[in-house]
Design a protein around this motif. Sequence first.
Motif, mmCIF file in Angstrom:
data_model
loop_
_atom_site.group_PDB
_atom_site.id
_atom_site.type_symbol
_atom_site.label_atom_id
_atom_site.label_comp_id
_atom_site.label_asym_id
_atom_site.label_seq_id
_atom_site.Cartn_x
_atom_site.Cartn_y
_atom_site.Cartn_z
ATOM 1 N N HIS A 130 35.943 -25.205 37.850
ATOM 2 C CA HIS A 130 34.769 -24.693 36.141
ATOM 3 C C HIS A 130 34.935 -25.497 35.299
ATOM 4 C CE1 HIS A 130 32.108 -21.048 35.593
ATOM 5 N NE2 HIS A 130 32.078 -21.739 34.660
ATOM 6 N N HIS A 131 34.385 -26.202 35.543
ATOM 7 C CA HIS A 131 34.127 -27.384 33.384
ATOM 8 C C HIS A 131 34.404 -26.427 31.997
ATOM 9 C CE1 HIS A 131 33.384 -29.349 30.651
ATOM 10 N NE2 HIS A 131 33.297 -30.911 31.687
ATOM 11 N N VAL A 132 35.332 -26.479 31.905
ATOM 12 C CA VAL A 132 35.571 -25.832 30.320
ATOM 13 C C VAL A 132 34.889 -25.676 28.895
ATOM 14 C CG1 VAL A 132 38.486 -26.782 31.073
ATOM 15 C CG2 VAL A 132 36.826 -27.537 29.738
ATOM 16 N N ASP A 133 34.132 -26.704 29.198
ATOM 17 C CA ASP A 133 32.669 -26.844 28.581
ATOM 18 C C ASP A 133 31.360 -26.229 28.999
ATOM 19 O OD1 ASP A 133 34.039 -27.265 26.592
ATOM 20 O OD2 ASP A 133 33.993 -29.624 27.124
ATOM 21 N N ASP A 134 31.205 -25.337 29.976
ATOM 22 C CA ASP A 134 29.812 -24.717 31.442
ATOM 23 C C ASP A 134 29.819 -23.954 29.630
ATOM 24 O OD1 ASP A 134 28.300 -23.532 32.197
ATOM 25 O OD2 ASP A 134 29.587 -23.496 34.081
ATOM 26 N N GLY A 135 28.082 -24.490 29.945
ATOM 27 C CA GLY A 135 27.307 -23.223 28.135
ATOM 28 C C GLY A 135 26.214 -22.168 29.217
ATOM 29 N N CYS A 136 26.261 -22.265 30.641
ATOM 30 C CA CYS A 136 25.040 -21.736 31.031
ATOM 31 C C CYS A 136 25.869 -19.817 31.036
ATOM 32 C CB CYS A 136 24.884 -21.919 32.373
ATOM 33 S SG CYS A 136 23.842 -20.913 33.833
ATOM 34 N N ALA A 137 25.478 -19.052 30.481
ATOM 35 C CA ALA A 137 25.933 -17.931 30.108
ATOM 36 C C ALA A 137 25.629 -17.081 31.467
ATOM 37 C CB ALA A 137 24.929 -16.820 29.091
ATOM 38 N N SER A 138 25.054 -17.348 32.552
ATOM 39 C CA SER A 138 24.881 -16.466 33.824
ATOM 40 C C SER A 138 26.057 -17.857 34.391
ATOM 41 C CB SER A 138 24.069 -17.203 34.175
ATOM 42 O OG SER A 138 22.444 -16.652 33.684
ATOM 43 N N THR A 139 27.326 -18.407 34.261
ATOM 44 C CA THR A 139 27.818 -18.695 34.752
ATOM 45 C C THR A 139 29.577 -18.896 33.784
ATOM 46 O OG1 THR A 139 27.567 -20.999 35.090
ATOM 47 C CG2 THR A 139 26.608 -19.958 36.505
ATOM 48 N N PRO A 140 29.851 -17.705 33.831
ATOM 49 C CA PRO A 140 30.701 -18.123 32.450
ATOM 50 C C PRO A 140 32.490 -18.250 33.812
ATOM 51 C CG PRO A 140 30.437 -15.669 32.945
ATOM 52 C CD PRO A 140 29.082 -16.096 33.939
ATOM 53 N N PHE A 141 32.876 -18.572 32.654
ATOM 54 C CA PHE A 141 34.580 -19.095 33.199
ATOM 55 C C PHE A 141 34.878 -18.525 33.644
ATOM 56 C CE2 PHE A 141 39.168 -20.812 32.681
ATOM 57 C CZ PHE A 141 38.390 -22.714 32.684
ATOM 58 N N SER A 142 34.862 -17.315 33.333
ATOM 59 C CA SER A 142 35.639 -16.176 33.571
ATOM 60 C C SER A 142 36.229 -14.975 35.212
ATOM 61 C CB SER A 142 35.901 -14.780 32.723
ATOM 62 O OG SER A 142 34.826 -14.281 32.555
ATOM 63 N N THR A 143 34.458 -15.653 35.530
ATOM 64 C CA THR A 143 34.021 -15.238 36.961
ATOM 65 C C THR A 143 35.220 -16.196 38.097
ATOM 66 O OG1 THR A 143 31.881 -14.558 35.763
ATOM 67 C CG2 THR A 143 31.637 -14.963 38.662
ATOM 68 N N SER A 144 35.073 -17.268 37.431
ATOM 69 C CA SER A 144 35.500 -18.676 38.763
ATOM 70 C C SER A 144 36.934 -18.251 38.066
ATOM 71 C CB SER A 144 35.508 -20.070 38.280
ATOM 72 O OG SER A 144 34.127 -20.556 39.084
ATOM 73 N N GLU A 145 37.585 -17.341 36.895
ATOM 74 C CA GLU A 145 39.093 -17.502 37.092
ATOM 75 C C GLU A 145 39.183 -16.162 37.810
ATOM 76 O OE1 GLU A 145 41.600 -18.622 32.698
ATOM 77 O OE2 GLU A 145 39.726 -17.235 32.799
ATOM 78 N N GLY A 146 38.788 -15.219 37.573
ATOM 79 C CA GLY A 146 38.956 -13.952 38.153
ATOM 80 C C GLY A 146 38.875 -14.095 39.221
ATOM 81 N N ILE A 147 38.096 -14.908 40.369
ATOM 82 C CA ILE A 147 37.932 -14.637 41.843
ATOM 83 C C ILE A 147 39.784 -15.087 42.357
ATOM 84 C CG2 ILE A 147 37.095 -16.094 43.184
ATOM 85 C CD1 ILE A 147 34.484 -16.017 42.372
ATOM 86 N N ILE A 148 40.039 -15.653 41.407
ATOM 87 C CA ILE A 148 41.297 -16.931 42.340
ATOM 88 C C ILE A 148 42.404 -15.811 41.860
ATOM 89 C CG2 ILE A 148 43.171 -18.238 41.856
ATOM 90 C CD1 ILE A 148 39.873 -19.727 43.344
#
Length: 246
Positions: A178-196
């Motif tokens: 995940h890109h730390v500066d991903d600004g898309c509301a539908s793809t929050p950083f926490s979702t990728s983090e949570g999967i792992i």
Amino acid sequence: MKLVQITFFIGIAFSNLVSAQIFDVPYKDDPPTRTLLIPTPKAKAVVLLFPGGGGMLRLQDDGSSTNFHTFVRSKNLWAQYGIDAILVDTPYDLGGGMRNSRSIRNHQQRILNVVRYYKEKLNLPIWIFGHSMGTVSVTEFANGGKDQAALISGVIVAGTYRSASIDSDVTMPVQAIHHVDDGCASTPFSTSEGIIKNRPSKSPSQFIAMEGGVSEGDVCGSKAYHGFNEKEPEFIKAAAQFILKN
């Protein structure tokens, strides 16, 4: 319906020419699932690439696409790691947001057909890699039961869509980018983090936070940080190294 195979050549930086092929994988009496295989000599693995948005690449007979998705831009970078790359198209728009069709039987069966086809054709470990809405496609497939999961060697998600998740009883290797500066509301950083974070302790997993690049236009678009714009070499290297390690 007969399988259509079309062969042509594309140039890559580290080799003069590599033979790329279009394969239309049949699906019942409906339009086939078009795929583009970019092979490499003595490949060690295969990665199936599922783009985001509506999923339509509209691959032409010569392998070209007007879609600027990160998987299209970076399709030739896999060969240097000894990995066959396959762009997976869809004959119909899969939609977006909560109205997407990526979890329905039709789409999942198409993925299964493609996985089986390339498993038989190439006899190599198969990995499935989804970006943005494409992460719903691959996580739903991984959650589809032991027989289905046994066909693939691992899953990679990037710019993960907020509803995507992987069941706790799925033990195959999983990587999230995940890109730390991903600004898309539908793809929050926490979702990728949570999967792992939710992976079983003995299951190989890795989370990679990426920085840098260029962001232009729609924050959820392919030219934004969300699409890893101008970070393609690092993006593919991270995924390829995880595949080769596992």
